[in-house]
Design a protein around this motif. Structure first.
Motif, mmCIF file in Angstrom:
data_model
loop_
_atom_site.group_PDB
_atom_site.id
_atom_site.type_symbol
_atom_site.label_atom_id
_atom_site.label_comp_id
_atom_site.label_asym_id
_atom_site.label_seq_id
_atom_site.Cartn_x
_atom_site.Cartn_y
_atom_site.Cartn_z
ATOM 1 N N ALA A 1 40.167 40.417 44.864
ATOM 2 C CA ALA A 1 39.219 40.792 45.721
ATOM 3 C C ALA A 1 38.270 39.433 45.881
ATOM 4 C CB ALA A 1 38.406 41.843 45.051
ATOM 5 N N ILE A 2 38.095 38.715 44.779
ATOM 6 C CA ILE A 2 37.404 37.479 44.799
ATOM 7 C C ILE A 2 37.844 36.442 45.634
ATOM 8 C CG2 ILE A 2 36.731 35.705 43.564
ATOM 9 C CD1 ILE A 2 36.342 37.550 41.189
ATOM 10 N N ASP A 3 39.193 36.339 45.676
ATOM 11 C CA ASP A 3 40.096 35.309 46.311
ATOM 12 C C ASP A 3 39.852 35.846 48.199
ATOM 13 O OD1 ASP A 3 41.625 33.254 46.499
ATOM 14 O OD2 ASP A 3 43.538 34.191 46.102
ATOM 15 N N VAL A 4 40.153 36.996 48.239
ATOM 16 C CA VAL A 4 39.905 37.602 49.961
ATOM 17 C C VAL A 4 38.501 37.170 50.324
ATOM 18 C CG1 VAL A 4 40.000 39.437 51.491
ATOM 19 C CG2 VAL A 4 41.795 39.046 49.826
ATOM 20 N N SER A 5 37.656 37.666 49.575
ATOM 21 C CA SER A 5 36.141 37.408 49.969
ATOM 22 C C SER A 5 35.950 35.696 50.111
ATOM 23 C CB SER A 5 35.064 37.806 48.671
ATOM 24 O OG SER A 5 35.357 39.135 48.634
ATOM 25 N N ASP A 6 36.513 35.107 49.382
ATOM 26 C CA ASP A 6 36.410 33.486 49.547
ATOM 27 C C ASP A 6 36.933 32.852 50.621
ATOM 28 O OD1 ASP A 6 35.450 31.191 48.655
ATOM 29 O OD2 ASP A 6 37.095 30.699 47.353
ATOM 30 N N VAL A 7 37.898 33.424 51.156
ATOM 31 C CA VAL A 7 38.585 33.256 52.655
ATOM 32 C C VAL A 7 37.375 33.190 53.707
ATOM 33 C CG1 VAL A 7 40.006 33.840 54.438
ATOM 34 C CG2 VAL A 7 40.817 34.008 52.170
ATOM 35 N N PHE A 8 36.629 34.024 53.484
ATOM 36 C CA PHE A 8 35.523 34.211 54.703
ATOM 37 C C PHE A 8 34.094 33.529 54.355
ATOM 38 C CE2 PHE A 8 38.430 37.785 55.004
ATOM 39 C CZ PHE A 8 38.812 37.656 56.258
ATOM 40 N N LEU A 9 34.100 33.282 53.082
ATOM 41 C CA LEU A 9 32.707 32.650 52.549
ATOM 42 C C LEU A 9 32.448 31.334 52.533
ATOM 43 C CD1 LEU A 9 31.588 35.568 50.038
ATOM 44 C CD2 LEU A 9 30.550 35.045 52.550
ATOM 45 N N ASP A 10 31.629 30.516 52.529
ATOM 46 C CA ASP A 10 31.630 29.242 52.223
ATOM 47 C C ASP A 10 30.754 28.707 51.093
ATOM 48 O OD1 ASP A 10 31.661 26.489 53.097
ATOM 49 O OD2 ASP A 10 29.501 26.254 53.409
ATOM 50 N N LYS A 11 29.890 29.676 50.663
ATOM 51 C CA LYS A 11 29.187 29.620 49.465
ATOM 52 C C LYS A 11 28.555 30.944 48.876
ATOM 53 C CE LYS A 11 24.968 28.306 51.831
ATOM 54 N NZ LYS A 11 23.944 27.274 52.136
ATOM 55 N N GLY A 12 27.842 30.863 47.799
ATOM 56 C CA GLY A 12 27.090 32.091 47.262
ATOM 57 C C GLY A 12 28.116 33.055 46.567
ATOM 58 N N GLU A 13 27.463 33.781 45.734
ATOM 59 C CA GLU A 13 28.011 34.622 44.847
ATOM 60 C C GLU A 13 28.950 35.901 45.467
ATOM 61 O OE1 GLU A 13 26.484 38.307 42.130
ATOM 62 O OE2 GLU A 13 25.584 36.144 41.546
ATOM 63 N N ILE A 14 29.770 36.202 44.936
ATOM 64 C CA ILE A 14 30.885 37.247 45.486
ATOM 65 C C ILE A 14 30.524 38.557 44.772
ATOM 66 C CG2 ILE A 14 33.152 37.848 45.677
ATOM 67 C CD1 ILE A 14 33.963 35.058 46.100
ATOM 68 N N VAL A 15 30.534 38.450 43.569
ATOM 69 C CA VAL A 15 30.419 39.828 42.604
ATOM 70 C C VAL A 15 29.825 39.291 41.170
ATOM 71 C CG1 VAL A 15 32.849 39.836 42.013
ATOM 72 C CG2 VAL A 15 31.355 41.842 42.171
ATOM 73 N N SER A 16 29.126 40.201 40.452
ATOM 74 C CA SER A 16 28.988 39.931 39.196
ATOM 75 C C SER A 16 29.603 41.256 38.357
ATOM 76 C CB SER A 16 27.601 39.773 39.048
ATOM 77 O OG SER A 16 26.666 41.125 39.168
ATOM 78 N N GLN A 17 29.878 40.953 37.175
ATOM 79 C CA GLN A 17 30.513 41.851 36.246
ATOM 80 C C GLN A 17 29.636 41.954 35.038
ATOM 81 O OE1 GLN A 17 34.617 41.440 35.383
ATOM 82 N NE2 GLN A 17 34.581 42.250 33.505
ATOM 83 N N ARG A 18 29.104 43.121 34.825
ATOM 84 C CA ARG A 18 28.072 43.372 33.658
ATOM 85 C C ARG A 18 28.905 44.578 32.507
ATOM 86 N NH1 ARG A 18 22.585 43.048 37.115
ATOM 87 N NH2 ARG A 18 23.328 41.783 38.703
ATOM 88 N N GLY A 19 28.517 43.986 31.530
ATOM 89 C CA GLY A 19 29.266 44.845 30.133
ATOM 90 C C GLY A 19 28.307 45.726 29.719
ATOM 91 N N ARG A 20 28.484 46.012 28.283
ATOM 92 C CA ARG A 20 27.358 46.927 27.747
ATOM 93 C C ARG A 20 26.222 46.542 27.374
ATOM 94 N NH1 ARG A 20 29.189 49.295 21.897
ATOM 95 N NH2 ARG A 20 30.911 50.276 23.309
ATOM 96 N N THR A 21 26.079 44.942 26.693
ATOM 97 C CA THR A 21 24.812 44.420 26.767
ATOM 98 C C THR A 21 24.298 43.424 27.879
ATOM 99 O OG1 THR A 21 25.777 42.218 25.779
ATOM 100 C CG2 THR A 21 25.780 44.119 24.241
ATOM 101 N N ASN B 1 23.400 40.574 28.015
ATOM 102 C CA ASN B 1 23.680 39.280 28.191
ATOM 103 C C ASN B 1 25.333 39.078 28.764
ATOM 104 O OD1 ASN B 1 21.025 38.308 27.308
ATOM 105 N ND2 ASN B 1 21.555 38.510 25.357
ATOM 106 N N ASP B 2 25.802 40.267 28.619
ATOM 107 C CA ASP B 2 27.239 40.226 28.910
ATOM 108 C C ASP B 2 27.483 40.322 30.451
ATOM 109 O OD1 ASP B 2 30.086 40.467 29.093
ATOM 110 O OD2 ASP B 2 30.129 42.486 28.187
ATOM 111 N N ILE B 3 27.356 39.140 31.023
ATOM 112 C CA ILE B 3 27.250 38.988 32.650
ATOM 113 C C ILE B 3 28.312 37.931 32.856
ATOM 114 C CG2 ILE B 3 26.033 38.974 34.751
ATOM 115 C CD1 ILE B 3 23.637 39.589 33.348
ATOM 116 N N GLN B 4 29.246 38.171 33.885
ATOM 117 C CA GLN B 4 30.113 37.149 34.519
ATOM 118 C C GLN B 4 29.955 37.083 35.830
ATOM 119 O OE1 GLN B 4 33.921 38.647 32.555
ATOM 120 N NE2 GLN B 4 34.033 36.586 32.478
ATOM 121 N N ARG B 5 29.674 35.898 36.476
ATOM 122 C CA ARG B 5 29.315 35.862 38.034
ATOM 123 C C ARG B 5 30.513 35.081 38.588
ATOM 124 N NH1 ARG B 5 24.417 37.679 39.044
ATOM 125 N NH2 ARG B 5 22.796 37.688 37.231
#
Length: 451
Positions: A241-261, A263-267
């Motif tokens: 999903a990240i790879d496909v989004s990147d086909v059409f984007l030049d920059k910027g965030e695609i998605v963030s993933q947030r866990g239980r805490t 501070n548990d964030i991946q962008r």
């Protein structure tokens, strides 16, 4: 003297134990008591159940019960399940081509896969499968039902389904095939490139890039833009999903993933370089667009890179991690929620299109139930909602743009109203195209797409 020390020493010892440690110790003690209860039940079933039972089956049943109590997407994968998942992810298996779930013991269709026996036979999203070859499957596990539908290519199978709006069950006979999931198909209509993405397996990103370059090679400077069709796409791999989004984007965030805490964030961010050269993009979604498909639609919508058109999506905003337990078993566990670049969670609510367009060319669509994440038992709650929001489906019949019947559309040569609407919208958005009307797209959409 000795009795005095017997009193003082325990008090001193208690004084240095932090309150939190004492609470955790008490909670741990309660947990051990519950585990003792579990073992008591296990031993009693082994000893006294009317039929002899297999220890492994009992333990796996306990594990499955634990995971089923969490949410609809966490599960234990034994050797058979693990192999089935690998086959689906790799893009080839023997069966009918259905994505299904369970609801109150019944097997419910989320979506049929394009160009498969199920799709050609006429199985629809929202159908309840009640019988396979005349055998009732109500109450069986989802994996048992899937196993029965899969099988040797060329063998016959009959599905009996209950469909809302039908007065009696419907029977569908079909042959199993080797389901080779080609995740991406593309075509050219006029000056518009149409990219149909049906799933997100390990080849979807590369296939999308191939589609874009092939369309550009075919049309050259005449290319007006792209329609990305994500309808009835049940999702798949996050990295794709990240790879496909990147086909059409030049920059910027695609998605963030947030866990239980907190501070548990991946962008995840787009790499430099929009493969489409900034041409207009319209993304098609419907109630069968889920998970990875919603990540792509949400990213392009939030980045003002595309207009999302169609109907509200499924609403699965959770991330599952595959945790190997042995060489042939694994745990699929919900470990986080994903959020669009603007911080939206699509859990329950889904992606709301910029332009709501019904599928008028499907005469039975209005009578079929629309199955979404919020309809599944024990689904995760969207913590960003205050509990007062209520999603209301719009009445398509009140809009004069959507007054045509399927028969009237057929006379005009339109077999897919949503796709036809999207391609005409691209023509309006393309530089030098017709003057855009207020009904064609949201205000400012053309400007944002012509950057």
């Amino acid at each position: 003297m000795s009795s005095r020390w017997k009193i003082v020493l325990p008090l001193a010892a208690l004084a240095v134990i932090p309150a939190g440690v004492a609470v955790r110790a008490a909670a741990q003690s309660d947990t051990y008591k519950e585990l003792d209860t579990l073992m008591d039940v296990f031993e009693r079933v082994r000893a006294d159940y009317v039929d002899k039972v297999d220890d492994k089956a009992l333990i796996e049943g306990a594990i499955n019960g634990m995971l089923t109590s969490l949410d609809p997407h966490s599960s234990y994968l034994d050797a058979r399940d693990f192999q089935n998942m690998r086959q689906t992810t790799d893009g080839e298996y023997g069966g009918l081509g259905l994505t299904v779930t369970t609801e109150d013991g019944a097997v419910k269709v989320i979506s049929p896969t394009d160009d498969t026996p199920a799709a050609r036979a006429g199985i629809k999203a929202g159908d309840y499968i009640t019988h396979l070859d005349g055998e009732l499957i109500y109450g069986t596990s989802l994996q048992e039902a899937v196993d029965k539908m899969r099988g040797k290519p060329g063998t016959d199978v009959k599905l009996t389904v209950v469909r809302e709006g039908s007065t009696k069950p419907l029977d569908f006979s079909m042959k199993r095939e080797v389901i080779q999931i080609k995740p991406v198909k593309y075509e050219v209509r006029g000056n518009v490139g149409i990219i149909r993405i049906s799933t997100f397996n390990k080849t979807t990103g590369d296939a999308t890039r191939t589609a874009v370059t092939s369309i550009e090679k075919t049309l050259g400077d005449k290319l007006a833009g792209f329609v990305v069709d994500l309808r009835s796409n049940p999702g798949g791999l996050l990295d794709q999903a990240i790879d496909v989004s990147d086909v059409f984007l030049d920059k910027g965030e695609i998605v963030s993933q947030r866990g239980r805490t907190k501070n548990d964030i991946q962008r995840y961010f787009a790499k430099s370089g929009d493969l489409t050269g900034g041409r207009p993009v319209v993304v098609l979604v419907d109630e069968g667009s889920a998970s990875a498909a919603e990540i792509v639609a949400g990213a392009l919508q939030d980045q003002r890179r595309a207009i999302v058109l169609g109907q509200r999506s499924f609403g699965k905003g959770s991330v599952q991690t595959l945790i190997p337990l042995s060489q042939d078993s694994a745990l699929r566990l919900t470990t986080g929620r994903y959020f669009t670049p603007s911080g939206r969670s699509v859990q329950e609510a889904g992606i709301e299109p910029d332009i709501t367009v019904p599928q008028l060319s499907d005469a039975t669509r209005a009578d079929r139930p629309r199955v979404r994440e919020a309809d599944l038992r024990k689904h995760l709650i969207n913590e960003m909602k205050d509990g007062t929001e209520k999603i209301v489906e719009t009445d398509d019949k009140t809009d004069p743009r959507f007054a045509d019947t399927p028969e009237q559309l057929k006379k005009k040569g339109i077999t897919d109203f949503q796709l036809d609407y999207a391609t005409r919208l691209i023509d309006r958005l393309a530089p030098g195209g017709p003057v855009q009307t207020a009904a064609a797209a949201p205000a400012g959409a053309a400007a944002s797409l012509r950057k």
